[in-house]
Design a protein around this motif. Structure first.
Motif, PDB file in Angstrom:
ATOM      1  N   GLN A 173       2.719  -3.410  -6.284  1.00 36.32           N
ATOM      2  CA  GLN A 173       3.661  -3.234  -4.989  1.00 36.32           C
ATOM      3  C   GLN A 173       3.547  -1.730  -4.541  1.00 36.32           C
ATOM      4  OE1 GLN A 173       4.260  -5.293  -2.619  1.00 36.32           O
ATOM      5  NE2 GLN A 173       5.856  -3.847  -1.450  1.00 36.32           N
ATOM      6  N   TRP A 174       3.926  -0.870  -5.758  1.00 35.20           N
ATOM      7  CA  TRP A 174       4.609   0.431  -5.401  1.00 35.20           C
ATOM      8  C   TRP A 174       3.360   1.506  -6.030  1.00 35.20           C
ATOM      9  CZ3 TRP A 174       8.410   0.429  -2.084  1.00 35.20           C
ATOM     10  CH2 TRP A 174       9.276  -0.555  -2.217  1.00 35.20           C
ATOM     11  N   GLY A 175       2.631   1.133  -6.597  1.00 34.58           N
ATOM     12  CA  GLY A 175       1.452   2.023  -7.386  1.00 34.58           C
ATOM     13  C   GLY A 175       2.238   3.018  -8.319  1.00 34.58           C
ATOM     14  N   MET A 176       3.146   2.358  -8.598  1.00 28.39           N
ATOM     15  CA  MET A 176       3.940   3.286  -9.715  1.00 28.39           C
ATOM     16  C   MET A 176       4.676   2.224 -10.752  1.00 28.39           C
ATOM     17  SD  MET A 176       7.119   5.267  -7.958  1.00 28.39           S
ATOM     18  CE  MET A 176       6.027   6.058  -6.481  1.00 28.39           C
ATOM     19  N   ASP A 177       5.026   2.737 -11.894  1.00 27.05           N
ATOM     20  CA  ASP A 177       5.635   2.007 -13.094  1.00 27.05           C
ATOM     21  C   ASP A 177       7.259   1.707 -12.736  1.00 27.05           C
ATOM     22  OD1 ASP A 177       5.238   0.898 -15.822  1.00 27.05           O
ATOM     23  OD2 ASP A 177       7.122   1.624 -15.988  1.00 27.05           O
ATOM     24  N   PRO A 178       7.894   0.483 -12.837  1.00 23.87           N
ATOM     25  CA  PRO A 178       9.382   0.450 -12.532  1.00 23.87           C
ATOM     26  C   PRO A 178      10.128   1.373 -13.086  1.00 23.87           C
ATOM     27  CG  PRO A 178       8.364  -1.712 -13.347  1.00 23.87           C
ATOM     28  CD  PRO A 178       7.241  -0.611 -13.405  1.00 23.87           C
ATOM     29  N   SER A 179       9.880   2.150 -14.047  1.00 25.16           N
ATOM     30  CA  SER A 179      10.812   3.194 -14.560  1.00 25.16           C
ATOM     31  C   SER A 179      10.659   4.309 -13.700  1.00 25.16           C
ATOM     32  CB  SER A 179       9.895   3.601 -16.120  1.00 25.16           C
ATOM     33  OG  SER A 179       8.782   4.181 -16.042  1.00 25.16           O
ATOM     34  N   GLU A 180       9.777   4.542 -12.631  1.00 24.86           N
ATOM     35  CA  GLU A 180       9.808   5.597 -11.641  1.00 24.86           C
ATOM     36  C   GLU A 180      10.596   5.276 -10.511  1.00 24.86           C
ATOM     37  OE1 GLU A 180       5.819   7.632 -12.109  1.00 24.86           O
ATOM     38  OE2 GLU A 180       5.429   5.592 -12.253  1.00 24.86           O
ATOM     39  N   LEU A 181      11.079   3.987 -10.401  1.00 30.13           N
ATOM     40  CA  LEU A 181      11.583   3.636  -9.178  1.00 30.13           C
ATOM     41  C   LEU A 181      13.280   3.262  -9.462  1.00 30.13           C
ATOM     42  CD1 LEU A 181       9.203   0.831  -7.791  1.00 30.13           C
ATOM     43  CD2 LEU A 181       9.878   2.705  -6.620  1.00 30.13           C
ATOM     44  N   ASP A 182      13.840   3.607  -8.256  1.00 30.18           N
ATOM     45  CA  ASP A 182      15.294   3.394  -8.330  1.00 30.18           C
ATOM     46  C   ASP A 182      15.612   2.023  -8.786  1.00 30.18           C
ATOM     47  OD1 ASP A 182      17.631   4.874  -6.979  1.00 30.18           O
ATOM     48  OD2 ASP A 182      17.975   2.623  -6.812  1.00 30.18           O
ATOM     49  N   LYS A 183      16.677   1.794  -9.311  1.00 29.64           N
ATOM     50  CA  LYS A 183      17.176   0.198  -9.604  1.00 29.64           C
ATOM     51  C   LYS A 183      17.246  -0.565  -8.549  1.00 29.64           C
ATOM     52  CE  LYS A 183      22.064   1.184  -9.762  1.00 29.64           C
ATOM     53  NZ  LYS A 183      22.863   2.545  -9.982  1.00 29.64           N
ATOM     54  N   ALA A 184      17.666  -0.047  -7.278  1.00 28.05           N
ATOM     55  CA  ALA A 184      18.091  -0.857  -6.429  1.00 28.05           C
ATOM     56  C   ALA A 184      16.691  -1.842  -6.137  1.00 28.05           C
ATOM     57  CB  ALA A 184      18.180  -0.111  -5.051  1.00 28.05           C
ATOM     58  N   VAL A 185      15.394  -1.473  -6.250  1.00 27.42           N
ATOM     59  CA  VAL A 185      14.384  -2.258  -6.077  1.00 27.42           C
ATOM     60  C   VAL A 185      14.091  -3.739  -6.608  1.00 27.42           C
ATOM     61  CG1 VAL A 185      11.617  -2.022  -6.015  1.00 27.42           C
ATOM     62  CG2 VAL A 185      13.115  -0.172  -5.207  1.00 27.42           C
ATOM     63  N   THR A 186      14.120  -3.716  -7.962  1.00 25.84           N
ATOM     64  CA  THR A 186      14.100  -4.897  -8.633  1.00 25.84           C
ATOM     65  C   THR A 186      15.478  -5.453  -8.491  1.00 25.84           C
ATOM     66  OG1 THR A 186      14.417  -3.709 -10.633  1.00 25.84           O
ATOM     67  CG2 THR A 186      12.184  -4.179  -9.967  1.00 25.84           C
ATOM     68  N   ALA A 187      16.405  -4.761  -8.384  1.00 27.04           N
ATOM     69  CA  ALA A 187      17.616  -5.383  -8.132  1.00 27.04           C
ATOM     70  C   ALA A 187      17.843  -6.376  -7.127  1.00 27.04           C
ATOM     71  CB  ALA A 187      18.873  -4.353  -8.335  1.00 27.04           C
ATOM     72  N   TYR A 217       5.543   6.418   2.230  1.00 26.41           N
ATOM     73  CA  TYR A 217       5.702   5.194   2.587  1.00 26.41           C
ATOM     74  C   TYR A 217       4.726   4.397   1.992  1.00 26.41           C
ATOM     75  CZ  TYR A 217       8.548   6.871   6.439  1.00 26.41           C
ATOM     76  OH  TYR A 217       9.514   7.765   7.058  1.00 26.41           O
ATOM     77  N   ARG A 218       4.983   3.214   1.684  1.00 25.54           N
ATOM     78  CA  ARG A 218       4.056   2.338   0.759  1.00 25.54           C
ATOM     79  C   ARG A 218       3.382   1.437   1.785  1.00 25.54           C
ATOM     80  NH1 ARG A 218       0.510   2.531  -3.277  1.00 25.54           N
ATOM     81  NH2 ARG A 218       0.098   0.650  -4.186  1.00 25.54           N
ATOM     82  N   GLU A 258      -1.131 -10.361   0.330  1.00 24.75           N
ATOM     83  CA  GLU A 258      -0.660  -9.022   0.348  1.00 24.75           C
ATOM     84  C   GLU A 258      -1.364  -8.102  -0.512  1.00 24.75           C
ATOM     85  OE1 GLU A 258       3.274  -8.932   1.262  1.00 24.75           O
ATOM     86  OE2 GLU A 258       3.261 -10.838   1.758  1.00 24.75           O
ATOM     87  N   HIS A 259      -2.186  -7.119  -0.341  1.00 23.54           N
ATOM     88  CA  HIS A 259      -2.957  -6.110  -1.004  1.00 23.54           C
ATOM     89  C   HIS A 259      -2.052  -4.811  -0.703  1.00 23.54           C
ATOM     90  CE1 HIS A 259      -6.521  -8.555  -2.002  1.00 23.54           C
ATOM     91  NE2 HIS A 259      -6.146  -9.071  -0.744  1.00 23.54           N
ATOM     92  N   PRO A 260      -1.346  -4.365  -1.702  1.00 17.44           N
ATOM     93  CA  PRO A 260      -0.706  -3.152  -1.522  1.00 17.44           C
ATOM     94  C   PRO A 260      -1.692  -1.955  -1.544  1.00 17.44           C
ATOM     95  CG  PRO A 260       0.480  -4.434  -3.420  1.00 17.44           C
ATOM     96  CD  PRO A 260      -0.952  -5.042  -3.097  1.00 17.44           C
ATOM     97  N   SER A 261      -1.051  -1.120  -0.706  1.00 16.07           N
ATOM     98  CA  SER A 261      -2.043   0.206  -0.443  1.00 16.07           C
ATOM     99  C   SER A 261      -1.554   1.296  -0.113  1.00 16.07           C
ATOM    100  CB  SER A 261      -2.921  -0.124   0.834  1.00 16.07           C
ATOM    101  OG  SER A 261      -3.254   0.770   1.310  1.00 16.07           O
ATOM    102  N   ALA A 262      -1.817   2.538  -0.623  1.00 16.16           N
ATOM    103  CA  ALA A 262      -1.331   3.714  -0.398  1.00 16.16           C
ATOM    104  C   ALA A 262      -1.680   4.134   0.907  1.00 16.16           C
ATOM    105  CB  ALA A 262      -1.884   4.960  -1.127  1.00 16.16           C
ATOM    106  N   GLU A 263      -2.851   3.783   1.644  1.00 16.30           N
ATOM    107  CA  GLU A 263      -3.161   4.282   3.091  1.00 16.30           C
ATOM    108  C   GLU A 263      -2.698   3.121   3.924  1.00 16.30           C
ATOM    109  OE1 GLU A 263      -4.510   7.068   3.190  1.00 16.30           O
ATOM    110  OE2 GLU A 263      -4.598   7.159   0.940  1.00 16.30           O
ATOM    111  N   GLY A 264      -2.408   3.453   5.160  1.00 11.51           N
ATOM    112  CA  GLY A 264      -2.328   2.531   6.063  1.00 11.51           C
ATOM    113  C   GLY A 264      -0.709   2.694   6.786  1.00 11.51           C
ATOM    114  N   ASP A 265      -0.680   1.723   7.859  1.00  9.24           N
ATOM    115  CA  ASP A 265       0.849   1.881   8.650  1.00  9.24           C
ATOM    116  C   ASP A 265       1.909   1.898   7.501  1.00  9.24           C
ATOM    117  OD1 ASP A 265      -0.410   1.814  10.830  1.00  9.24           O
ATOM    118  OD2 ASP A 265       0.338  -0.386  11.223  1.00  9.24           O
ATOM    119  N   PRO A 266       3.010   2.714   7.806  1.00  7.26           N
ATOM    120  CA  PRO A 266       4.156   2.807   6.689  1.00  7.26           C
ATOM    121  C   PRO A 266       4.973   1.771   6.766  1.00  7.26           C
ATOM    122  CG  PRO A 266       4.538   3.950   8.688  1.00  7.26           C
ATOM    123  CD  PRO A 266       3.103   3.468   8.825  1.00  7.26           C
ATOM    124  N   TYR A 267       5.041   0.744   5.785  1.00  4.84           N
ATOM    125  CA  TYR A 267       5.993  -0.438   5.760  1.00  4.84           C
ATOM    126  C   TYR A 267       7.018  -0.288   4.820  1.00  4.84           C
ATOM    127  CZ  TYR A 267       1.802  -2.708   7.918  1.00  4.84           C
ATOM    128  OH  TYR A 267       0.876  -3.040   8.606  1.00  4.84           O
TER     129      TYR A 267
END
Ligand code: FAD
Ligand code: UDP
Length: 383
Positions: free
Chosen positions: A172-186, A263-264, A315-324
């Motif tokens: 979903q984010w193109g990065m490991d959960p250890s690199e994302l704020d706790k609020a995301v999986t919370a 933006y993802r 849903e295919h996550p992507s770095a390119e495209g509209d900011p969601y």
């Protein structure tokens, strides 16, 4: 794009009091309030050919009501927000349920609850205390919970984290959960009871005739001039207005002066099938990393529509495209703060909404934010 839009001294007899950029929740709520409550004249523009922003829905070629930008489920604990939106739509009660497809095909309830544990481990946990003890025996203590990995590991341990969260989040984010704020999986809780609803909010419902109809009712006000397929840049210098409300990406407004805010994006693969149903619930998540998409949504479960065909979206996550999605992590928040400081130096422009305030907000939160902005404007006007 920025800088100084054609904002001229207030008080002249101009066609518009406000230019509002973006006809999603943020822009449409403010257009409705400013015209219906304060008698303002509003020019509401959106670069897309429709209202509703990302909540836009439409009937596709097969006649199935679907969400062009992925599944949107309305839920809130705010009576104020629910009552406000109820002026523009009737509702269909709907409680969202999600299954996760794990171990090569087993469908289990997500968020993880007691049933999930019993199904996965062939155990018979009968009470909340049983499930708590089971999870406690797997959970790994984490001294300071900072990241999206910490949150989950500290609650359910590594095995369940890897099964449900690691792959999904990496995709979903193109990065490991250890690199994302706790609020995301919370956002996704762990339960010891057998409640298999995705949300527990007090109000959970879908607009009876769809989101687009609700937006059309909202902006159908004397005083709102709606222009679709129109870029801010194209009206900035021509339109005559006193104040601006901007609901697009804040870094875009300031010409990316400090660099791009991440933006993802997503690529939506919509399919209409010649069969009445595809899957047992509205959303099935695919947390394993090998499957290229994160989830599959089937709209008829949400809308209650009766018809012979069904429409689904991968849903295919992507770095390119509209900011969601804004990407919640400390360095991005720091960059946003620099843009926010610029915004504070530009008091004649209001920045409202998920992209303009770089917050991972749900629809009800954006509605609440827009209503709060309106209250501040009304107070200022009254003083
Ligand atoms: P948007 O809806 O993004 O509207 C901003 C509008 O501004 C857009 O239409 C854009 O075209 C326009 N715009 C931007 N820049 C310009 C410009 N320069 N000129 C002209 N127009 C411009 N929330 C929930 O509560 N429940 C859910 O189930 C849910 N599911 C979601 C699923 C997905 C895949 C996504 C991406 C989001 C989901 N959300 C959900 C969040 C929800 O979409 C947002 O909270 C809400 O739509 C944000 O409203 P907004 O007005 O801030 O922004
Ligand atoms: N998540 C996950 N596995 C799941 C569901 C969610 O890892 O099965 C994580 C993932 O990082 C996701 C976040 O939790 O982005 C928030 O999930 P939510 O369903 O709220 O995402 P949204 O509907 O906003 O895309």
């Amino acid at each position: 794009m920025t800088g100084s839009p054609a904002i001229r001294p207030a008080g002249r007899n101009k066609p518009f009091d406000y230019l509002i950029v973006g006809a999603g929740f943020a822009g449409s709520v403010l257009a409705e309030r400013l015209t219906s409550q304060l008698g303002k004249r509003v020019l509401l523009v959106d670069r897309r050919p429709h209202v509703g922003g990302n909540a836009y829905d439409e009937k596709d070629a097969g006649g199935v009501l679907m969400h062009k930008y992925g599944p949107h489920i309305f839920h809130t604990n705010s009576e104020e927000v629910f009552r406000y939106l109820s002026q523009f739509t009737r509702w269909r009660p709907y409680e969202h349920r999600v299954l996760a497809c794990v171990r090569g095909g087993l469908h289990v309830p997500m968020p993880i609850n007691r049933t999930t544990l019993n199904m996965l481990y062939g155990v018979n946990l009968q009470t909340e205390a049983d499930a708590e003890a089971f999870l406690a025996s797997r959970a790994e203590p984490v001294e300071k919970i900072r990241t999206s990995e910490d949150v989950v590991i500290s609650q359910v341990g590594r095995e369940l984290y890897e099964m449900f969260f690691r792959g999904y989040t990496r995709k979903q984010w193109g990065m490991d959960p250890s690199e994302l704020d706790k609020a995301v999986t919370a956002r996704v809780p762990t339960r010891t009871n057998t409640d298999d609803r995705y949300f527990t909010d007090k109000f959970q419902a879908m607009p009876l005739d769809g989101y687009t109809r609700m937006f059309e009712n909202m902006v159908d006000q004397k005083g709102v001039t709606l222009q679709l397929g129109v870029e801010y840049e194209d009206v900035r210098d021509e339109a005559d207005f006193d104040r601006l409300i901007f609901t697009g990406p804040i870094d875009e407004y300031f010409d990316h002066r400090y660099g791009k805010l991440p933006y993802r994006s997503l690529r939506f693969q919509h399919e209409t099938l010649d069969q009445p149903w595809f899957q047992p619930v509205a959303v099935v998540n695919y947390p394993n990393e090998e499957t290229p998409y994160t989830r599959v949504s089937e709209y008829k479960h949400m809308t209650g529509q009766q018809c012979d065909k069904t429409t689904i979206t991968y849903e295919h996550p992507s770095a390119e495209g509209d900011p969601y999605y804004p990407v919640p992590r400390p360095e991005n928040q720091a960059l946003y703060k620099k843009y926010e400081a610029l915004a504070l130096e530009t008091p004649e422009v209001h920045f409202v909404g998920r992209l303009a305030t770089y917050r991972y907000y749900n629809m009800d939160q954006v509605t609440g934010q827009a209503l709060a902005t309106f209250r501040r404007i009304a107070e200022r006007e009254g003083s």
